[in-house]
Enzyme design. Structure first.
Site, PDB file in Angstrom:
ATOM      1  N   GLN A 196       2.986  10.093   1.025  1.00 62.63           N
ATOM      2  CA  GLN A 196       4.299   9.457   0.950  1.00 62.63           C
ATOM      3  C   GLN A 196       5.065   9.840  -0.313  1.00 62.63           C
ATOM      4  O   GLN A 196       6.278   9.641  -0.382  1.00 62.63           O
ATOM      5  CB  GLN A 196       4.167   7.939   1.018  1.00 62.63           C
ATOM      6  CG  GLN A 196       3.686   7.462   2.382  1.00 62.63           C
ATOM      7  CD  GLN A 196       3.583   5.956   2.397  1.00 62.63           C
ATOM      8  OE1 GLN A 196       2.544   5.402   2.067  1.00 62.63           O
ATOM      9  NE2 GLN A 196       4.667   5.298   2.763  1.00 62.63           N
ATOM     10  N   HIS A 204      -3.342   1.521   8.148  1.00 65.08           N
ATOM     11  CA  HIS A 204      -1.993   2.074   8.022  1.00 65.08           C
ATOM     12  C   HIS A 204      -1.986   3.216   6.993  1.00 65.08           C
ATOM     13  O   HIS A 204      -1.459   4.304   7.268  1.00 65.08           O
ATOM     14  CB  HIS A 204      -1.033   0.952   7.595  1.00 65.08           C
ATOM     15  CG  HIS A 204       0.381   1.378   7.393  1.00 65.08           C
ATOM     16  ND1 HIS A 204       1.401   0.974   8.219  1.00 65.08           N
ATOM     17  CD2 HIS A 204       0.961   2.166   6.446  1.00 65.08           C
ATOM     18  CE1 HIS A 204       2.549   1.503   7.792  1.00 65.08           C
ATOM     19  NE2 HIS A 204       2.301   2.224   6.715  1.00 65.08           N
ATOM     20  N   GLU A 205      -2.593   2.969   5.826  1.00 64.08           N
ATOM     21  CA  GLU A 205      -2.586   3.992   4.766  1.00 64.08           C
ATOM     22  C   GLU A 205      -3.467   5.190   5.125  1.00 64.08           C
ATOM     23  O   GLU A 205      -3.097   6.339   4.871  1.00 64.08           O
ATOM     24  CB  GLU A 205      -2.997   3.398   3.418  1.00 64.08           C
ATOM     25  CG  GLU A 205      -2.111   2.269   2.914  1.00 64.08           C
ATOM     26  CD  GLU A 205      -0.617   2.551   2.929  1.00 64.08           C
ATOM     27  OE1 GLU A 205      -0.204   3.729   2.867  1.00 64.08           O
ATOM     28  OE2 GLU A 205       0.156   1.578   3.020  1.00 64.08           O
ATOM     29  N   GLY A 217       0.829  -1.194   0.000  1.00 65.45           N
ATOM     30  CA  GLY A 217       0.000   0.000   0.000  1.00 65.45           C
ATOM     31  C   GLY A 217       0.861   1.240   0.000  1.00 65.45           C
ATOM     32  O   GLY A 217       2.026   1.200   0.403  1.00 65.45           O
ATOM     33  N   CYS A 253       7.093   0.340   6.576  1.00 67.32           N
ATOM     34  CA  CYS A 253       6.563   1.474   5.824  1.00 67.32           C
ATOM     35  C   CYS A 253       7.596   1.898   4.797  1.00 67.32           C
ATOM     36  O   CYS A 253       8.791   1.942   5.102  1.00 67.32           O
ATOM     37  CB  CYS A 253       6.276   2.613   6.806  1.00 67.32           C
ATOM     38  SG  CYS A 253       5.626   4.099   6.035  1.00 67.32           S
ATOM     39  N   LEU A 254       7.141   2.206   3.588  1.00 62.52           N
ATOM     40  CA  LEU A 254       8.051   2.651   2.532  1.00 62.52           C
ATOM     41  C   LEU A 254       8.761   3.956   2.898  1.00 62.52           C
ATOM     42  O   LEU A 254       9.827   4.248   2.381  1.00 62.52           O
ATOM     43  CB  LEU A 254       7.282   2.836   1.221  1.00 62.52           C
ATOM     44  CG  LEU A 254       6.713   1.558   0.604  1.00 62.52           C
ATOM     45  CD1 LEU A 254       5.718   1.897  -0.500  1.00 62.52           C
ATOM     46  CD2 LEU A 254       7.813   0.660   0.081  1.00 62.52           C
ATOM     47  N   HIS A 279      -1.739   7.594   7.296  1.00 64.40           N
ATOM     48  CA  HIS A 279      -0.862   8.532   6.574  1.00 64.40           C
ATOM     49  C   HIS A 279      -1.626   9.787   6.152  1.00 64.40           C
ATOM     50  O   HIS A 279      -1.057  10.876   6.122  1.00 64.40           O
ATOM     51  CB  HIS A 279      -0.271   7.879   5.319  1.00 64.40           C
ATOM     52  CG  HIS A 279       0.955   7.068   5.570  1.00 64.40           C
ATOM     53  ND1 HIS A 279       2.100   7.568   6.162  1.00 64.40           N
ATOM     54  CD2 HIS A 279       1.220   5.763   5.300  1.00 64.40           C
ATOM     55  CE1 HIS A 279       3.015   6.631   6.241  1.00 64.40           C
ATOM     56  NE2 HIS A 279       2.509   5.509   5.731  1.00 64.40           N
TER      57      HIS A 279
END
Length: 184
Positions: free
Chosen positions: A65, A153-154, A60, A110-111, A157
């Site tokens: 991000q 999680h997304e 995701g 996380c990216l 953000h």
């Protein structure tokens, strides 16, 4: 095409801002950004493409991000029945959730975080999310297990929240009480 060079890292102020709603119907620019985000997530899961373009595997990504402070997410994940859930969404919102919690036994990554972060991240075991698809249709998704965690999680953000904000700082490895452990 989005690459890891486009992904901002922790400490960048955009990651701590509350993202703005996307004006609907979505502009061609916003649709393009969301399509690019989806392409990134899918490509990152294909080993040949991930190696070729130096992509970290992800399931995701949220627009903040890539330094776009708008409420857009792209998720490409399989559930516990091996069904693929692939969604590119505008203005996703959790409209209901369970009292029961869950957490990933391997923790979350996380990216935008280039370090290992130890600790369990308590999440709602089940969530219902309402959002608008790329083609302008409203969807209502009932999620549990890994997909529920990924959506939370997304969506975090979009609200300037990082996954490690949820970890028990006194005892990161303390299992959240009464929560369902989800293997990945």
């Amino acid at each position: 095409m989005i690459t890891m060079n486009d992904v901002i890292r922790e400490g960048h102020p955009t990651l701590r801002k509350v993202a703005e709603e996307v004006n609907l119907p979505a502009s061609e620019e916003d649709k393009g950004t969301l399509k690019d985000m989806m392409e990134f997530v899918i490509n990152s899961q294909v080993p040949e493409l991930a190696n070729k373009y130096d992509l970290r595997p992800g399931i995701g990504i949220a627009a903040p991000q890539i330094n776009v402070s708008k409420r857009m997410i792209a998720i490409h994940v399989t559930d516990d029945q091996e069904s693929l859930l692939s969604y590119a969404l505008f203005n996703p919102k959790i409209i209901s959730h369970s009292v029961e919690k869950s957490y990933l036994t391997v923790g979350e990554g996380c990216l935008s975080v280039d370090r290992e972060v130890e600790g369990y991240v308590p999440r709602y075991a089940r969530v219902t999310v309402k959002a608008i698809t790329l083609d302008g249709k409203e969807v209502k998704l009932r999620l549990k297990g890994l997909p529920a965690i990924v959506f939370q999680h997304e969506i975090d953000h979009l609200n300037g929240v990082m996954f490690y904000d949820h970890i028990n700082q006194e005892d990161p490895m303390e299992e959240p009480e009464g929560a369902i452990a989800i293997e990945r």
